[in-house]
Design a protein around this motif. Structure first.
Motif, PDB file in Angstrom:
ATOM      1  N   SER A  76       0.801  -1.233   0.000  1.00  0.00           N
ATOM      2  CA  SER A  76       0.000   0.000   0.000  1.00  0.00           C
ATOM      3  C   SER A  76       0.830   1.277   0.000  1.00  0.00           C
ATOM      4  O   SER A  76       0.332   2.334   0.396  1.00  0.00           O
ATOM      5  CB  SER A  76      -0.985   0.008   1.172  1.00  0.00           C
ATOM      6  OG  SER A  76      -1.885  -1.074   1.045  1.00  0.00           O
ATOM      7  N   ILE A 133       1.414   3.765  -1.921  1.00  0.00           N
ATOM      8  CA  ILE A 133       0.842   4.258  -3.174  1.00  0.00           C
ATOM      9  C   ILE A 133       1.696   5.325  -3.855  1.00  0.00           C
ATOM     10  O   ILE A 133       1.488   5.614  -5.026  1.00  0.00           O
ATOM     11  CB  ILE A 133      -0.598   4.766  -2.972  1.00  0.00           C
ATOM     12  CG1 ILE A 133      -0.634   5.906  -1.967  1.00  0.00           C
ATOM     13  CG2 ILE A 133      -1.517   3.634  -2.541  1.00  0.00           C
ATOM     14  CD1 ILE A 133      -1.980   6.594  -1.858  1.00  0.00           C
ATOM     15  N   LYS A 147      -0.487  -3.442  -3.841  1.00  0.00           N
ATOM     16  CA  LYS A 147      -1.163  -2.131  -3.877  1.00  0.00           C
ATOM     17  C   LYS A 147      -0.199  -0.954  -3.968  1.00  0.00           C
ATOM     18  O   LYS A 147      -0.538   0.151  -3.559  1.00  0.00           O
ATOM     19  CB  LYS A 147      -2.100  -1.964  -2.683  1.00  0.00           C
ATOM     20  CG  LYS A 147      -3.245  -2.955  -2.683  1.00  0.00           C
ATOM     21  CD  LYS A 147      -4.185  -2.723  -1.534  1.00  0.00           C
ATOM     22  CE  LYS A 147      -5.266  -3.792  -1.532  1.00  0.00           C
ATOM     23  NZ  LYS A 147      -6.135  -3.686  -0.375  1.00  0.00           N
ATOM     24  N   CYS A 148       0.986  -1.176  -4.536  1.00  0.00           N
ATOM     25  CA  CYS A 148       1.895  -0.056  -4.838  1.00  0.00           C
ATOM     26  C   CYS A 148       1.447   0.480  -6.198  1.00  0.00           C
ATOM     27  O   CYS A 148       2.028   0.157  -7.240  1.00  0.00           O
ATOM     28  CB  CYS A 148       3.344  -0.522  -4.853  1.00  0.00           C
ATOM     29  SG  CYS A 148       3.976  -0.967  -3.227  1.00  0.00           S
ATOM     30  N   THR A 149       0.423   1.262  -6.184  1.00  0.00           N
ATOM     31  CA  THR A 149      -0.284   1.640  -7.407  1.00  0.00           C
ATOM     32  C   THR A 149       0.461   2.620  -8.307  1.00  0.00           C
ATOM     33  O   THR A 149       0.034   2.848  -9.438  1.00  0.00           O
ATOM     34  CB  THR A 149      -1.663   2.225  -7.060  1.00  0.00           C
ATOM     35  OG1 THR A 149      -1.486   3.318  -6.149  1.00  0.00           O
ATOM     36  CG2 THR A 149      -2.563   1.176  -6.421  1.00  0.00           C
ATOM     37  N   SER A 150       1.581   3.178  -7.856  1.00  0.00           N
ATOM     38  CA  SER A 150       2.358   4.097  -8.701  1.00  0.00           C
ATOM     39  C   SER A 150       3.621   3.461  -9.259  1.00  0.00           C
ATOM     40  O   SER A 150       4.361   4.100  -9.997  1.00  0.00           O
ATOM     41  CB  SER A 150       2.740   5.350  -7.903  1.00  0.00           C
ATOM     42  OG  SER A 150       1.582   6.050  -7.513  1.00  0.00           O
ATOM     43  N   ASP A 166      -2.415  -5.947  -7.406  1.00  0.00           N
ATOM     44  CA  ASP A 166      -3.025  -4.616  -7.398  1.00  0.00           C
ATOM     45  C   ASP A 166      -2.045  -3.480  -7.666  1.00  0.00           C
ATOM     46  O   ASP A 166      -2.308  -2.330  -7.303  1.00  0.00           O
ATOM     47  CB  ASP A 166      -3.772  -4.340  -6.082  1.00  0.00           C
ATOM     48  CG  ASP A 166      -5.001  -5.226  -5.920  1.00  0.00           C
ATOM     49  OD1 ASP A 166      -5.718  -5.430  -6.917  1.00  0.00           O
ATOM     50  OD2 ASP A 166      -5.244  -5.702  -4.798  1.00  0.00           O
ATOM     51  N   CYS A 167      -0.925  -3.781  -8.295  1.00  0.00           N
ATOM     52  CA  CYS A 167      -0.002  -2.722  -8.735  1.00  0.00           C
ATOM     53  C   CYS A 167      -0.517  -2.270 -10.108  1.00  0.00           C
ATOM     54  O   CYS A 167      -0.034  -2.710 -11.154  1.00  0.00           O
ATOM     55  CB  CYS A 167       1.434  -3.244  -8.814  1.00  0.00           C
ATOM     56  SG  CYS A 167       2.165  -3.591  -7.202  1.00  0.00           S
ATOM     57  N   THR A 168      -1.508  -1.428 -10.088  1.00  0.00           N
ATOM     58  CA  THR A 168      -2.272  -1.116 -11.290  1.00  0.00           C
ATOM     59  C   THR A 168      -1.509  -0.332 -12.353  1.00  0.00           C
ATOM     60  O   THR A 168      -1.936  -0.311 -13.507  1.00  0.00           O
ATOM     61  CB  THR A 168      -3.564  -0.364 -10.923  1.00  0.00           C
ATOM     62  OG1 THR A 168      -3.216   0.762 -10.113  1.00  0.00           O
ATOM     63  CG2 THR A 168      -4.512  -1.260 -10.150  1.00  0.00           C
ATOM     64  N   ASN A 169      -0.385   0.289 -12.019  1.00  0.00           N
ATOM     65  CA  ASN A 169       0.422   0.993 -13.024  1.00  0.00           C
ATOM     66  C   ASN A 169       1.658   0.210 -13.436  1.00  0.00           C
ATOM     67  O   ASN A 169       2.470   0.708 -14.212  1.00  0.00           O
ATOM     68  CB  ASN A 169       0.828   2.388 -12.528  1.00  0.00           C
ATOM     69  CG  ASN A 169      -0.323   3.363 -12.665  1.00  0.00           C
ATOM     70  OD1 ASN A 169      -1.063   3.316 -13.632  1.00  0.00           O
ATOM     71  ND2 ASN A 169      -0.472   4.247 -11.701  1.00  0.00           N
ATOM     72  N   ARG A 198      -4.551  -8.618 -10.859  1.00  0.00           N
ATOM     73  CA  ARG A 198      -5.120  -7.271 -11.002  1.00  0.00           C
ATOM     74  C   ARG A 198      -4.069  -6.199 -11.306  1.00  0.00           C
ATOM     75  O   ARG A 198      -4.272  -5.020 -10.990  1.00  0.00           O
ATOM     76  CB  ARG A 198      -5.980  -6.915  -9.787  1.00  0.00           C
ATOM     77  CG  ARG A 198      -7.190  -7.833  -9.650  1.00  0.00           C
ATOM     78  CD  ARG A 198      -8.233  -7.333  -8.694  1.00  0.00           C
ATOM     79  NE  ARG A 198      -7.787  -7.180  -7.337  1.00  0.00           N
ATOM     80  CZ  ARG A 198      -8.013  -8.054  -6.344  1.00  0.00           C
ATOM     81  NH1 ARG A 198      -8.691  -9.162  -6.608  1.00  0.00           N
ATOM     82  NH2 ARG A 198      -7.602  -7.811  -5.136  1.00  0.00           N
ATOM     83  N   CYS A 199      -2.984  -6.601 -11.923  1.00  0.00           N
ATOM     84  CA  CYS A 199      -2.003  -5.640 -12.455  1.00  0.00           C
ATOM     85  C   CYS A 199      -2.478  -5.314 -13.870  1.00  0.00           C
ATOM     86  O   CYS A 199      -1.977  -5.859 -14.857  1.00  0.00           O
ATOM     87  CB  CYS A 199      -0.597  -6.229 -12.448  1.00  0.00           C
ATOM     88  SG  CYS A 199       0.069  -6.480 -10.793  1.00  0.00           S
TER      89      CYS A 199
END
Length: 116
Positions: A11, A13, A34-37, A57-60, A81-82
């Motif tokens: 998390s 972010i 969840k390291c989204t950046s 969840d590392c969406t970027n 969910r990447c």
């Protein structure tokens, strides 16, 4: 230090870059979840284990590079969910080995040789 602990950076972010040192052998469960950046990660050849949901969840996250000729033990849902993941780079001589890793099978179309 020889491993990245469970949920060590989970998390975070605002994390936009990470350098995993060559002495690291394990990336434990949810270490970067969840390291989204985070746009990319380079996994050194010293890593022999990547835990469950390590990058979930590392969406970027667009690219991951594995430098080991022998694929590490990769657990369940490492890249779940990447949604931006486009490339999983591996050594040329290991393409088939990585494509045959059970927990990477859903990403086999993204596995390609490290660009030279």
């Amino acid at each position: 230090v020889s491993e990245i602990g469970m949920d060590a950076f989970g998390s975070c972010i605002s994390l936009t870059a990470v350098t995993i040192p060559n002495n690291i052998t394990k990336i434990n469960a949810s270490a970067f979840q969840k390291c989204t950046s985070l746009p990319s990660v380079n996994i050194p050849s010293s890593v022999t284990y990547v835990g469950q949901t390590a990058f979930m969840d590392c969406t970027n996250l667009t690219s991951v590079t594995f430098n080991s000729v022998t694929p590490p033990e990769i657990m369940y849902r490492v890249f779940a969910r990447c949604t931006s993941l486009q490339h999983i780079y591996v050594p040329q001589e290991s393409l088939n080995a990585y494509k045959n890793v059970a927990n990477l099978s859903e990403y086999s179309n993204l596995i390609e040789a490290i660009p030279t």
